[in-house]
Design a protein around this motif. Structure first.
Motif, PDB file in Angstrom:
ATOM      1  N   TYR B  25       4.915  -3.591  -3.901  1.00 15.02           N
ATOM      2  CA  TYR B  25       3.702  -5.129  -2.978  1.00 15.02           C
ATOM      3  C   TYR B  25       2.763  -4.331  -2.125  1.00 15.02           C
ATOM      4  N   PHE B  26       1.836  -5.431  -1.812  1.00 15.87           N
ATOM      5  CA  PHE B  26       0.486  -5.358  -1.447  1.00 15.87           C
ATOM      6  C   PHE B  26      -0.235  -6.757  -1.333  1.00 15.87           C
ATOM      7  N   GLY B  27      -0.169  -6.662  -0.077  1.00 15.56           N
ATOM      8  CA  GLY B  27      -0.840  -8.470   0.023  1.00 15.56           C
ATOM      9  C   GLY B  27      -1.497  -8.085   1.791  1.00 15.56           C
ATOM     10  N   TYR B  28      -2.481  -9.646   1.779  1.00 14.78           N
ATOM     11  CA  TYR B  28      -2.904  -9.827   2.988  1.00 14.78           C
ATOM     12  C   TYR B  28      -2.509 -11.039   3.967  1.00 14.78           C
ATOM     13  N   PRO B  29      -2.616 -10.712   4.863  1.00 19.83           N
ATOM     14  CA  PRO B  29      -1.412 -11.946   5.342  1.00 19.83           C
ATOM     15  C   PRO B  29      -2.096 -13.331   5.638  1.00 19.83           C
ATOM     16  N   ILE B  30      -1.471 -14.070   5.421  1.00 16.26           N
ATOM     17  CA  ILE B  30      -2.091 -16.001   5.586  1.00 16.26           C
ATOM     18  C   ILE B  30      -0.731 -16.972   5.686  1.00 16.26           C
ATOM     19  N   THR B  31      -0.470 -17.766   6.373  1.00 17.25           N
ATOM     20  CA  THR B  31       0.331 -18.925   6.984  1.00 17.25           C
ATOM     21  C   THR B  31      -0.180 -19.380   5.409  1.00 17.25           C
ATOM     22  N   PRO B  32       1.393 -20.052   4.880  1.00 23.04           N
ATOM     23  CA  PRO B  32       2.088 -20.396   5.184  1.00 23.04           C
ATOM     24  C   PRO B  32       3.290 -19.390   4.307  1.00 23.04           C
ATOM     25  N   GLN B  33       3.200 -18.163   3.991  1.00 19.85           N
ATOM     26  CA  GLN B  33       3.284 -17.256   3.160  1.00 19.85           C
ATOM     27  C   GLN B  33       3.826 -15.535   3.720  1.00 19.85           C
ATOM     28  N   ASN B  34       3.529 -15.584   5.343  1.00 18.90           N
ATOM     29  CA  ASN B  34       3.786 -13.980   5.637  1.00 18.90           C
ATOM     30  C   ASN B  34       5.342 -13.784   5.844  1.00 18.90           C
ATOM     31  N   ASP B  35       5.904 -14.634   5.547  1.00 18.15           N
ATOM     32  CA  ASP B  35       7.352 -13.956   6.241  1.00 18.15           C
ATOM     33  C   ASP B  35       7.724 -13.353   4.569  1.00 18.15           C
ATOM     34  N   ILE B  36       7.166 -13.616   3.632  1.00 16.95           N
ATOM     35  CA  ILE B  36       7.687 -12.822   2.652  1.00 16.95           C
ATOM     36  C   ILE B  36       6.294 -10.873   3.021  1.00 16.95           C
ATOM     37  N   PRO B  37       5.461 -11.041   2.837  1.00 15.07           N
ATOM     38  CA  PRO B  37       4.979  -9.327   3.240  1.00 15.07           C
ATOM     39  C   PRO B  37       6.501  -9.069   4.037  1.00 15.07           C
ATOM     40  N   GLU B  38       6.395 -10.065   4.849  1.00 14.48           N
ATOM     41  CA  GLU B  38       7.229  -9.238   6.708  1.00 14.48           C
ATOM     42  C   GLU B  38       8.546  -8.638   6.575  1.00 14.48           C
ATOM     43  N   TYR B  39       9.355  -9.150   5.573  1.00 10.85           N
ATOM     44  CA  TYR B  39      10.105  -8.816   4.863  1.00 10.85           C
ATOM     45  C   TYR B  39       9.828  -7.951   4.449  1.00 10.85           C
ATOM     46  N   LEU B  40       9.219  -7.409   3.462  1.00 10.05           N
ATOM     47  CA  LEU B  40       9.392  -6.526   2.424  1.00 10.05           C
ATOM     48  C   LEU B  40       8.822  -5.754   2.786  1.00 10.05           C
ATOM     49  N   ALA B  41       8.192  -5.493   3.771  1.00  5.77           N
ATOM     50  CA  ALA B  41       7.718  -4.674   4.893  1.00  5.77           C
ATOM     51  C   ALA B  41       8.489  -3.934   5.060  1.00  5.77           C
ATOM     52  N   ARG B  42      10.058  -4.669   5.704  1.00  5.02           N
ATOM     53  CA  ARG B  42      11.052  -4.020   6.513  1.00  5.02           C
ATOM     54  C   ARG B  42      11.781  -2.917   4.975  1.00  5.02           C
ATOM     55  N   GLN B  43      12.148  -3.763   3.682  1.00  5.62           N
ATOM     56  CA  GLN B  43      13.012  -3.453   2.724  1.00  5.62           C
ATOM     57  C   GLN B  43      12.347  -2.615   2.124  1.00  5.62           C
ATOM     58  N   LEU B  44      10.914  -2.475   1.772  1.00  2.49           N
ATOM     59  CA  LEU B  44      11.309  -2.182   0.554  1.00  2.49           C
ATOM     60  C   LEU B  44      11.200  -0.390   0.876  1.00  2.49           C
ATOM     61  N   PRO B  45      10.381   0.572   2.114  1.00  2.00           N
ATOM     62  CA  PRO B  45      10.706   1.232   2.480  1.00  2.00           C
ATOM     63  C   PRO B  45      11.599   2.151   2.286  1.00  2.00           C
ATOM     64  N   LYS B  46      13.167   0.797   2.626  1.00  2.00           N
ATOM     65  CA  LYS B  46      14.336   1.910   2.383  1.00  2.00           C
ATOM     66  C   LYS B  46      15.060   1.855   1.228  1.00  2.00           C
ATOM     67  N   LEU B  47      13.844   1.182   0.111  1.00  2.98           N
ATOM     68  CA  LEU B  47      14.493   1.418  -0.760  1.00  2.98           C
ATOM     69  C   LEU B  47      13.845   1.885  -1.405  1.00  2.98           C
ATOM     70  N   GLY B  48      12.939   2.920  -1.566  1.00  2.34           N
ATOM     71  CA  GLY B  48      11.814   3.891  -1.987  1.00  2.34           C
ATOM     72  C   GLY B  48      10.611   2.712  -2.090  1.00  2.34           C
ATOM     73  N   GLY B  49      10.842   1.632  -2.305  1.00  3.36           N
ATOM     74  CA  GLY B  49       9.326   1.512  -2.212  1.00  3.36           C
ATOM     75  C   GLY B  49       8.298   1.593  -1.711  1.00  3.36           C
ATOM     76  N   THR B  50       6.968   0.906  -2.364  1.00  2.22           N
ATOM     77  CA  THR B  50       5.612   1.339  -1.681  1.00  2.22           C
ATOM     78  C   THR B  50       5.074  -0.549  -1.153  1.00  2.22           C
ATOM     79  N   PHE B  51       5.157  -0.650   0.950  1.00  2.00           N
ATOM     80  CA  PHE B  51       4.269  -1.699   0.564  1.00  2.00           C
ATOM     81  C   PHE B  51       2.984  -1.620   1.465  1.00  2.00           C
ATOM     82  N   ILE B  52       2.020  -1.693   1.441  1.00  2.00           N
ATOM     83  CA  ILE B  52       0.474  -2.233   1.635  1.00  2.00           C
ATOM     84  C   ILE B  52      -0.263  -2.892   1.983  1.00  2.00           C
ATOM     85  N   PRO B  53      -0.362  -2.962   3.397  1.00  2.00           N
ATOM     86  CA  PRO B  53      -1.353  -4.006   4.010  1.00  2.00           C
ATOM     87  C   PRO B  53      -2.196  -3.731   3.386  1.00  2.00           C
TER      88      PRO B  53
END
Lengths: 183, 357
Positions: B25-53
Motif C-alpha cells: 500500500y502506498f498513499g498520501y493522506p487526505i480526508t475522508p479516507q484517512n482511516d484506510i492508510p491509518e489501519y493499513l499502517a498498523r496491519q501491513l507490517p504484521k503481515l510482512g507487507g509494505t506500507f509506504i507513506p
C-alpha cells in the motif's frame, strides 16, 4: 420494528460511546444497525452527533430528518433536532444545560432529566451520558438492561474498564428516572 | 449473527484489501479516507507487507504501478484531488495491462472543494480521467459489507483482466458504520502471473509498456483493449434489482442515494405507489442491458445522484427510447433524505421530465 434516533451534544459529553453501546447491543440481538457519526474538527467543544437506525429488517437510509427520538445533551442540539421529531416520538433533554421551557412540543413524549446533577449526585460527573442512555433504554423498548450490561466489556476501551460498574449504576439510575414518568 | 462486527466503511475496505492478499500500500493522506492508510499502517507490517507513506499521490500511484508490474497485489486510496493527480499513471497502467486497485472515497469538488460526501467523480472514474482510449473497472459499494466484499472483488477482477480497478464510494459510505462479516464469501485465490517482472533469470526477458510506436501497433493494441472491455461488459455486470417486478417507477441510484431510495420506496409502497430500484454495483461495466429491459416495461425512471447528473448520461444512453427519465441531484456535499426522493418519484410518476437541482 424500525427505530431511528439522533443523539447530539458537544464533544466530550460521551455521545459517541452511548451510541456505540446501543449499536453493539442491538447487533448482538440480531438487529440491523446503521451508525452515522459526524463530529466537528475539535474533539472537545466541537459539535458531535450520531444518527442511529435500528431495524429487524434491511435498513435503507442511514440519514433521517424525521427521527422517532432524540437525545439532546445541550441547548444547540435540542433547538436543532426537536422540530424534526415525528409526532408521538421521544425527546430526552439534558436539563442541566437546557432550559425546560425550550421543550416546546406537546405532541411528543418529553423527558427532561438534569443528567449532570444526577451524575454528580452519584459521585461521578462523567456519567451524565449514561443517565441519558438508561432513560433511552427504558423508553425506546427495543433493548433491555441485560443487553447493555452484556456489551460493556466489548465497547468500553480497555484502559477504562474499571469505570464499567459506575457506568452501569448510572444506566440503572437513568432507567429508574424514566420509569417514574414525566418530571 | 455474532460474527457480525460493527465496522466503519473505510476499515471494512482496508480489511478487505488485506484479505484479498494486498501486501503493498502506498498513499498520501487526505480526508475522508484517512482511516484506510491509518489501519493499513498498523496491519501491513504484521503481515510482512509494505506500507509506504509517499511524498505525493503521484508517487503513490507510481509505486503501485511498480509493485503491480512485479505481480503483487497493490493498492492506493485517496479522494478527489488526489485521484486527479493519479490519472497519468492510471492511463499508463490501463495501456500496459497492469492490474491494481485504486480507491476513491469521494469528497465534494471541483478543486480542493470540501470534505463532505459526493458522487462527483463518477465521470472521472467511469469515462476516463486519464488520456487515451481506456476504461477502469469501477465498483460502487453501498454498504459496509460491500466495502469489504467489493474490494476483494476489485482485486479479483483487476487480476483476471489485467486492468486497473477502482472502488468509488462517497464519504458517507466510507465513514458510517454497520454490522459487517469480515471474512471473504469465497476463499481468496491468488492467480499465477507469468507476465510479471520478477527477474529474468531462467526465462526470456519480459516487458511491460504502454508505448507503441510501430506502424499500426497502437491501433492493434487498442483493438485488444476494446475486446477486453467487451468481455468485461458481457461477463461482469453486477446490479441489484429490488421490487421491480410490479413497479410503475424505477429509481436508478448507486451508493448513498440508493440506500436513501430504499427507505423512500418502502414509504411509497405504504402509500400504494409501486416503486422499485435498480442499483448498479458495477458502474463500469454499466448494467445497460438491465436498464434497457426494465425501462422498456417501466417507462417512468428516476435517477438520483449526489452530483449534477453524471450516471444520468449512461442511463439515457441505455434506456428504452420511450422511457421518461427524471433526475434528482444533490451536488457539493448535499445528500437526499427519504422524503426528497419520495417527492421526486411522485413527479416522475406524473411523467415529469425534469432535472431537479
Amino acid at each position: 420494528m424500525y427505530y431511528d434516533v439522533i443523539m447530539a451534544g458537544f464533544g466530550g459529553q460521551g455521545i459517541q460511546i452511548i451510541s456505540q453501546i446501543v449499536a453493539v447491543a442491538a447487533i448482538k440481538k440480531g438487529l440491523s444497525v446503521t451508525y452515522l457519526p459526524s463530529y466537528g474538527v475539535e474533539k472537545r467543544g466541537g459539535r458531535t452527533n450520531v444518527t442511529l437506525v435500528v431495524s429487524d429488517g434491511e435498513i435503507g437510509s442511514m440519514v433521517t430528518n424525521t427521527p422517532v427520538s432524540i437525545i439532546a445533551m445541550d441547548t444547540i442540539a435540542l433547538e436543532k433536532y426537536q422540530p424534526m421529531v415525528t409526532p408521538g416520538g421521544l425527546v430526552i433533554a439534558n436539563t442541566s444545560l437546557i432550559a425546560k421551557e425550550l421543550l416546546s412540543r406537546d405532541d411528543i413524549d418529553n423527558l427532561p432529566i438534569p443528567c449532570n446533577e444526577e451524575a454528580i449526585a452519584m459521585g461521578n460527573s462523567r456519567v451524565a451520558n449514561m443517565i441519558a442512555l438508561g432513560a433511552f433504554i427504558a423508553r425506546a423498548h427495543f433493548l433491555e438492561y441485560a443487553d447493555i450490561e452484556g456489551v460493556m466489556q466489548e465497547v468500553v476501551p480497555e484502559r477504562l474498564r474499571q469505570t464499567i460498574p459506575g457506568n452501569l449504576a448510572a444506566i440503572r439510575r437513568g432507567m429508574e428516572i424514566a420509569a417514574n414518568g414525566k418530571r | 449473527m455474532t460474527d457480525l462486527k460493527l465496522t466503519k466503511g473505510n476499515i471494512a475496505l482496508a480489511e478487505g484489501a488485506l484479505q484479498a492478499g494486498c501486501r503493498y500500500y502506498f498513499g498520501y493522506p487526505i480526508t475522508p479516507q484517512n482511516d484506510i492508510p491509518e489501519y493499513l499502517a498498523r496491519q501491513l507490517p504484521k503481515l510482512g507487507g509494505t506500507f509506504i507513506p509517499a511524498e505525493s499521490e503521484i508517487a503513490s500511484i507510481n509505486m503501485v504501478m511498480g509493485a503491480a508490474a512485479a505481480g503483487k497485489r497493490a493498492m492506493t486510496s485517496s479522494s478527489g484531488p488526489g485521484i486527479s493527480l493519479m490519472q497519468e499513471a492510471l492511463s499508463y497502467m490501463a495501456g500496459s495491462d497492469t492490474p491494481c486497485v485504486v480507491v476513491n472515497i469521494m469528497r465534494c469538488g471541483p478543486g480542493l472543494g470540501g470534505i463532505s460526501p459526493t458522487q462527483g467523480d463518477y465521470s472521472q472514474a467511469v469515462h476516463g480521467g486519464g488520456h487515451g482510449d481506456y476504461h477502469n473497472i469501477v465498483l460502487a459499494p453501498a454498504s459496509v459489507q460491500e466495502m469489504f466484499d467489493l474490494t476483494i472483488k476489485a482485486f479479483e477482477l483487476a487480476d483476471k483482466y489485467r486492468n486497473p480497478a477502482m472502488v468509488i464510494a462517497d464519504a458517507m459510505i466510507g465513514q458510517f458504520q454497520e454490522p459487517c462479516r469480515l471474512t471473504p464469501k469465497e476463499p481468496v485465490v491468488l492467480p499465477e502471473k507469468p507476465w510479471a517482472l520478477t527477474g529474468r533469470k531462467g526465462r526470456t526477458p519480459q516487458l511491460i509498456k504502454s508505448l507503441y510506436l510501430g506502424d499500426g501497433e497502437q491501433e492493434a493494441h487498442n483493438m485488444l483493449l476494446v475486446r477486453k472491455y467487451r468481455e468485461i461488459q458481457d461477463n461482469e455486470v453486477m446490479c441489484e434489482e429490488w421490487h421491480l417486478d410490479d413497479a410503475e417507477v424505477m429509481i436508478i441510484a448507486f451508493g448513498t442515494p440508493s440506500r436513501v431510495a430504499k427507505t423512500a420506496i418502502i414509504q411509497a409502497r405504504a402509500q400504494g405507489i409501486k416503486v422499485g430500484l435498480l442499483r448498479p454495483l458495477t458502474v463500469f461495466p454499466f448494467p445497460s442491458k438491465q436498464v434497457y429491459e426494465h425501462s422498456s416495461r417501466i417507462p417512468n425512471v428516476l435517477v438520483v445522484e449526489m452530483n449534477t447528473g453524471q450516471m444520468l448520461r449512461d442511463v439515457q444512453i441505455a434506456a428504452h427510447k420511450d422511457a421518461r427519465i427524471h433526475f434528482y441531484g444533490r451536488p457539493g456535499g448535499g445528500f437526499p433524505y427519504p422524503e426528497d426522493v419520495l417527492r421526486e418519484l411522485k413527479k416522475a410518476m406524473e411523467g415529469a421530465y425534469e432535472r431537479s437541482l
